[in-house]
Design a protein around this motif. Structure first.
Motif, PDB file in Angstrom:
ATOM      1  N   ASP A 113       2.108  -6.984  16.514  1.00 34.02           N
ATOM      2  CA  ASP A 113       1.609  -5.697  16.973  1.00 34.02           C
ATOM      3  C   ASP A 113       2.583  -4.550  16.661  1.00 34.02           C
ATOM      4  O   ASP A 113       2.742  -3.619  17.464  1.00 34.02           O
ATOM      5  CB  ASP A 113       1.310  -5.752  18.484  1.00 34.02           C
ATOM      6  N   SER A 114       3.238  -4.664  15.530  1.00 34.46           N
ATOM      7  CA  SER A 114       4.064  -3.549  15.074  1.00 34.46           C
ATOM      8  C   SER A 114       4.235  -3.684  13.572  1.00 34.46           C
ATOM      9  O   SER A 114       3.887  -4.706  12.994  1.00 34.46           O
ATOM     10  CB  SER A 114       5.436  -3.563  15.755  1.00 34.46           C
ATOM     11  N   SER A 115       4.778  -2.623  12.976  1.00 29.47           N
ATOM     12  CA  SER A 115       5.133  -2.736  11.567  1.00 29.47           C
ATOM     13  C   SER A 115       6.406  -3.553  11.461  1.00 29.47           C
ATOM     14  O   SER A 115       7.222  -3.568  12.375  1.00 29.47           O
ATOM     15  CB  SER A 115       5.363  -1.331  11.010  1.00 29.47           C
ATOM     16  N   ALA A 119      -2.020  -1.255   6.450  1.00 31.40           N
ATOM     17  CA  ALA A 119      -2.069  -2.711   6.662  1.00 31.40           C
ATOM     18  C   ALA A 119      -3.322  -3.303   6.022  1.00 31.40           C
ATOM     19  O   ALA A 119      -3.254  -4.305   5.302  1.00 31.40           O
ATOM     20  CB  ALA A 119      -2.022  -3.022   8.163  1.00 31.40           C
ATOM     21  N   TRP A 154       2.292  -8.203   9.606  1.00 30.14           N
ATOM     22  CA  TRP A 154       3.222  -8.097  10.745  1.00 30.14           C
ATOM     23  C   TRP A 154       2.509  -7.525  11.961  1.00 30.14           C
ATOM     24  O   TRP A 154       2.750  -7.931  13.107  1.00 30.14           O
ATOM     25  CB  TRP A 154       4.402  -7.211  10.341  1.00 30.14           C
ATOM     26  N   TRP A 155       1.605  -6.606  11.689  1.00 29.28           N
ATOM     27  CA  TRP A 155       0.828  -6.013  12.788  1.00 29.28           C
ATOM     28  C   TRP A 155       0.012  -7.079  13.507  1.00 29.28           C
ATOM     29  O   TRP A 155      -0.087  -7.085  14.738  1.00 29.28           O
ATOM     30  CB  TRP A 155      -0.111  -4.922  12.255  1.00 29.28           C
ATOM     31  N   ASP A 156      -0.606  -7.983  12.735  1.00 30.97           N
ATOM     32  CA  ASP A 156      -1.409  -9.048  13.353  1.00 30.97           C
ATOM     33  C   ASP A 156      -0.527  -9.976  14.183  1.00 30.97           C
ATOM     34  O   ASP A 156      -0.929 -10.469  15.231  1.00 30.97           O
ATOM     35  CB  ASP A 156      -2.105  -9.885  12.263  1.00 30.97           C
TER      36      ASP A 156
END
Lengths: 279, 155, 360
Positions: free
Chosen positions: C328-330, C234, C323-325
Motif C-alpha cells: 500500500d505504498s510506492s 502503477a 509495491w502498492w498491491d
C-alpha cells in the motif's frame, strides 16, 4: 493449522526433524515420514522448508494427510543439490524443518460440489492431501475425479495407492502417460485428453490443479472451455522460495509473493499473469 | 433396416453428431460395423489408408517402432474418438500402427468411398473436413506438449 | 507540541555526544570521494563545506559553502544498518541449532533526509507489518533514534517532491533539523526527541528563522533535477509488460545490480548456507540479493526471468507498481540513487515516462 501469529519462534529458524520412515516411490523420488517437535499440523497444499545443514534449504510441499497430526510426509524428487542430499538421508537421520507455510487448497469451499483434481508428474504429491481430505469427508462432496498424467508408466507416483482408490466406487481415477511400451493398457496422451470423458457438473465444480505450469495452463483452459468458472479452478504455483514468509522477494509473481499469498491461487488471478512471458 | 441402424450409430458418434440427415445417409453408405479383439491390429504403418475408424467401445493404442527404442505407444484413442487421419491426404498411407488394447467395437468408413463422395459434393467435403480439423489440431497441440517432456527431470 | 528552537553547531555536537552515551551514532562522513554513513564521534566528522554534483552515472564531491548538510544523498543508505547486507539467522553445530540472538543494536541516525525517512518507513511495512516479521530488523528499528534533516539543496537526480516524501521530512523522526544562516532550526517529532532537545542549549525560533527554513526547503524543491508523474503509473506499468521500451532499456542495462544495492527500499535477500572451514559449524545467513541476477528467479530447470528485459521490468514494475498491491505504498521515494549510481545512467523517471508514452 499453525497461524503465523501463533508462532513463538523465529520462522527462519528450523527445528530438527527426525526421519521415521523412508520409502522409494519411483527412481529418483523418495517419500519421508518425519517427526518434528512443536508440529501442530498443516492445511492441504501447504509446504515446509526442508534443509540439510551445510548444503541448503528448499521448499517441499506436504504430501501426507492433514488428519495425521504427528507424522509429516514429504515426497521429494532428486533434481538439485539440496533435494539430492535430502533423498540420500536414511531413517533415523535428521533434517532441518520450518513451516508450514503458504495458503492451503480451499477444500472447505468445495463442499457440496463436484471436485476435479488434475495433476501431472510429481504434482500428485501436493494434491494428495486433498484426496485424503475428500476421502475422509466423502459425504460432503459430489462426484470426485482424479485425472493424473505421468511421463511413463514406470513414473506413476503412488501407484499402489491409486490402485486402492480406484477400487472405491465413489472415486473416479483416470491415469494417462505421455508414452508407453505396448504392455501398458491405460491411456496414452496428455492429461487434458482425459477431461472430455470426466463426469462433472461444470456449474458446480471446483478443480484443483498441480503440475508443470504449462500443464496447469492447458488444464485450466480445458476446464473453462467446459464451463467451469475461473474462480473455481485452483492452481499451485512454483517459484524460487527461500524464506517462505514473504520477506526475501525471490518468489514474486506480479503483485504476489507465491510463498505467502500462494502457492495456491485461483485461475482468475493467475491467468493474466501466466500469459506474460518471463514474469 | 440395417442401414437405418448404421446411420443412427454413425450419427451417434461425436465426430458426426448433428450432421444432418442427408449428409449422414451419404456418409453412412461408406460405413460398416467392425470388431477387433484385444491385441489385433486395425492397421500397420506403411499400409494403404483404406479406412478410418470411429471408436465406439474399447481402446486403441497408436504405436510406432524405432530401432533401439522398441515399440512405443504415443497416443491412445477411446470411445467417441477417431483413429486414422491419413486417409485425408495423399499418398493415403498409415504412418503408425494401430492396435486394439482392449476389445474394440468401431465403425469403419471406407476411405475411397468417402473421398469420392466428398469430391462429388464439396459441401459435404467441407463439412467432413471441418469435423476432422479439430482432431488434427488437437493431436498437433498434444504432440507438442508431449515433445516438451514436461514431467521429465530437467538436465 | 514543543515549539521549534534554534541550536548552534556546538549544541548539535552536544546532541551527538549525548546520544552516543547509549547508542551508536551513525552519520555522514566523506570517504573515498563520496558521502557515506558511518559511526561518528561528533560534528567534526561531518562533511562540512562539501556538496555533491550528481547526474545519471555521475557523482562528484566538491567544496562549496560551509553547510553541514549541503550534500544530498550518497551511495549508502540507512538500510545498511537496519537491514544489513549480511544477517546471520542461526548457527548449527554439535547437534543443535542456536538462533542468532536478536539484534541489540541501538542506533541514532543523524542526517536522515525526507526520501530516506520515507524509505525506512517503506521497509518497516515490509519487515514489520506483514504476517511475518524480521525480528532483527524490528529490534533495531524499535531502538532507533532519528535526527532528520530537511533538504535546503536538491541534486540533479532528486525527485522526492514528485513522491511526496520531501524535501521537508514527513513525520516519523525524533528531531528534524533545517540548516539556516547562523544555526539549525530544530523541530521535535517525539517525546524522546523533545527530551534530547530540551537538554541542549537553544533559543526559541523567530518568525525569521522559520521563514528562512521554509525558504531553504522551497529552494530545494525548485532545484529537483528530475520529476516523476505518478498519476496512474502503477497500472500503466502493470498493463504494459510487452511495451517495446523494456527492450530498449534492457539493451542499455548491464545487469550490474547497482540500482538495487543503492536503493534504500530494495529488501530482497538470498538465504545462504555458510560452512566454517575450521569446524563443523554451519550457519545460515540472509544476504542482500538483486532481482537483476538470473539466479534470483531460479527454479529447478532454469530461471523464470532469463532475459534482461524481464528483469528490468520486474524491478521497475515492482518498485513503482506492484509495491502498492503488496504494501500500500510506492517502493520508490525519489532519492535518485538508482539514476546516479547506474554506470550507464538509466533513469527510472525517464523510463516511466516512456512507458507512459511521453518523451523518451
Amino acid at each position: 493449522m499453525a497461524h503465523p501469529a501463533d508462532m513463538k519462534t523465529d520462522p527462519m529458524v528450523p527445528v530438527l526433524a527426525q526421519i521415521t520412515r523412508k520409502h522409494m516411490e519411483i527412481p529418483g523420488v523418495v517419500t519421508f515420514e518425519v517427526e518434528a517437535p512443536g508440529w501442530t499440523g498443516f492445511g492441504p497444499g501447504q509446504f515446509n522448508m526442508l534443509s540439510l545443514f551445510g548444503v541448503g534449504e528448499i521448499a517441499i510441499s506436504i504430501s501426507g494427510s492433514c488428519h495425521d497430526t504427528d507424522r509429516i510426509v514429504h515426497t521429494i524428487r532428486d533434481v538439485g543439490a539440496v533435494s539430492h542430499a535430502l533423498t540420500m538421508l536414511e531413517e533415523g537421520d535428521t533434517m532441518g524443518l520450518r513451516g508450514p507455510f503458504g495458503a492451503p487448497w480451499p477444500v472447505a469451499g468445495a463442499k457440496g460440489r463436484d471436485v476435479i483434481v488434475a495433476a501431472g508428474g510429481l504434482g500428485l504429491a501436493p494434491v494428495r492431501p486433498i484426496l485424503y481430505h475428500l476421502l475422509a469427508n466423502r459425504g460432503d462432496y459430489g462426484k470426485v475425479t482424479l485425472l493424473y498424467g505421468a511421463r511413463r508408466p514406470e513414473e506413476i507416483l503412488f501407484e499402489q495407492e491409486l490402485g486402492q482408490w480406484r477400487s472405491q466406487l465413489d472415486l473416479d481415477i483416470e491415469v494417462t502417460v505421455d508414452h508407453a511400451a505396448p504392455d501398458w493398457h491405460g491411456h496414452v496422451g496428455v492429461v487434458t485428453t482425459l477431461f472430455p470423458s470426466a463426469d462433472f457438473d461444470p456449474d458446480n465444480t471446483t478443480a484443483f490443479l498441480c503440475g508443470p505450469e504449462i500443464m496447469m495452463r492447458f488444464a485450466a483452459n480445458a476446464l473453462t472451455d467446459a464451463g467451469v468458472g475461473t474462480r473455481d479452478i485452483f492452481l499451485s504455483m512454483e517459484r524460487n522460495m527461500q524464506c517462505g514468509i514473504g520477506l526475501c522477494g525471490h518468489c514474486q509473481l506480479g503483485p504476489h509473493f507465491v510463498c505467502k499469498d500462494g502457492p495456491v491461487f485461483d485461475w482468475a488471478t493467475m491467468r493474466p499473469l501466466m500469459s506474460v512471458k518471463e514474469l | 433396416m440395417a442401414i437405418d441402424g448404421l446411420e443412427k450409430i454413425v450419427g451417434g458418434h461425436a465426430l458426426f453428431a448433428g450432421l444432418g440427415d442427408a449428409f449422414l445417409s451419404t456418409v453412412s453408405g461408406c460405413a460398416k460395423n467392425v470388431r477387433f479383439a484385444a491385441g489385433d491390429y486395425l492397421f500397420h504403418e506403411g499400409d494403404d489408408a483404406a479406412a478410418l475408424y470411429l471408436i465406439r467401445e474399447g481402446h486403441v493404442g497408436l504405436e510406432i517402432a524405432a530401432a533401439g527404442h522398441g515399440r512405443m505407444t504415443f497416443q491412445s484413442a477411446g470411445p467417441q474418438s477417431v483413429v486414422g487421419l491419413s486417409w485425408l491426404v495423399p499418398p493415403y498411407r498409415w504412418t503408425y500402427d494401430a492396435r486394439a488394447v482392449k476389445d474394440v467395437r468401431a465403425i469403419a468408413l471406407d476411405a475411397t468411398c468417402l473421398r469420392r463422395k466428398c469430391d462429388a459434393d464439396p459441401a459435404l467435403g467441407y463439412e467432413v473436413m471441418k469435423r476432422f480439423m479439430p482432431t488434427i489440431v488437437e493431436r498437433l497441440h498434444n504432440t507438442r506438449l508431449q515433445m516438451l517432456d514436461v514431467y521429465g527431470t530437467p538436465s | 507540541m514543543t515549539l521549534p528552537v534554534v541550536i548552534d553547531i556546538k549544541a548539535l555536537d552536544q546532541l551527538v555526544q549525548t546520544l552516543a552515551k547509549d547508542r551508536q551514532v551513525m552519520g555522514p562522513v566523506r570517504r573515498d570521494g563520496a558521502v557515506v554513513y558511518e559511526e561518528i564521534q561528533g560534528v567534526d566528522d561531518l562533511p562540512r563545506g562539501w556538496i555533491d554534483e550528481q547526474e545519471g552515472g555521475h557523482y562528484r564531491l566538491k567544496r562549496e559553502g560551509d553547510k553541514l548538510f549541503g550534500y544530498t544523498v550518497g551511495p549508502s543508505s540507512w538500510k545498511r544498518f537496519l537491514h544489513p547486507p549480511k544477517q546471520t539467522l542461526w548457527r548449527a553445530g554439535g547437534g543443535g541449532i542456536t538462533p542468532e540472538p536478536i539484534a541489540e543494536d541501538r542506533f541514532a541516525f543523524l542526517g536522515v533526509r525526507g526520501c530516506e525517512l520515507a524509505a525506512i518507513q517503506v521497509q518497516d511495512k515490509v519487515f514489520m507489518d506483514g504476517p511475518y516479521r524480521d525480528p532483527h530488523y524490528a529490534a533495531r528499528r524499535e531502538n532507533l533514534f532519528i535526527v532528520a534533516v530537511n533538504c535546503t539543496r536538491a541534486g540533479a537526480t532528486c525527485f522526492c517532491a514528485s513522491m511526496d516524501t520531501g524535501p521537508k521530512v514527513n513525520p516519523g523522526y525524533d528531531i528534524a533539523l533545517t540548516e539556516i544562516d547562523g544555526g539549525l532550526l530544530a523541530e521535535v517529532g517525539s517525546d524522546a526527541g523533545g527530551a534530547a532537545l530540551a537538554a541542549l542549549t537553544s533559543r526559541p525560533a523567530t518568525e525569521a528563522d522559520l521563514a528562512a527554513a521554509a525558504q531553504g526547503i522551497k529552494d530545494a524543491e525548485g532545484q529537483m533535477g528530475r520529476k516523476l508523474n505518478t498519476d496512474g503509473l502503477a497500472d500503466i506499468l502493470k498493463d504494459n509488460p510487452d511495451h517495446p521500451r523494456w527492450s530498449v532499456v534492457a539493451d542499455a542495462c548491464l545487469n550490474c545490480a547497482n540500482c538495487t544495492m543503492v536503493c534504500p527500499t530494495c529488501f530482497c535477500t538470498t538465504v545462504d548456507e555458510v560452512s566454517a572451514l575450521d569446524s563443523d559449524e554451519v550457519s545460515r545467513e540472509n544476504r542482500w540479493a538483486s532481482c537483476f541476477t538470473t539466479e534470483f528467479s531460479y527454479v529447478h530447470g532454469g530461471a523464470v526471468r532469463p532475459g534482461a528485459k524481464a528483469r528490468y521490468r520486474q524491478w521497475m514494475t515492482h518498485k513503482l507498481g506492484t509495491w502498492w498491491d503488496q504494501f500500500d505504498s510506492s517502493g520508490c521515494t525519489g532519492c535518485g540513487r538508482c539514476i546516479t549510481w547506474c554506470p550507464v545512467g538509466i533513469d527510472i523517471t525517464e523510463e516511466a515516462a516512456a512507458i507512459r508514452g511521453e518523451g523518451g
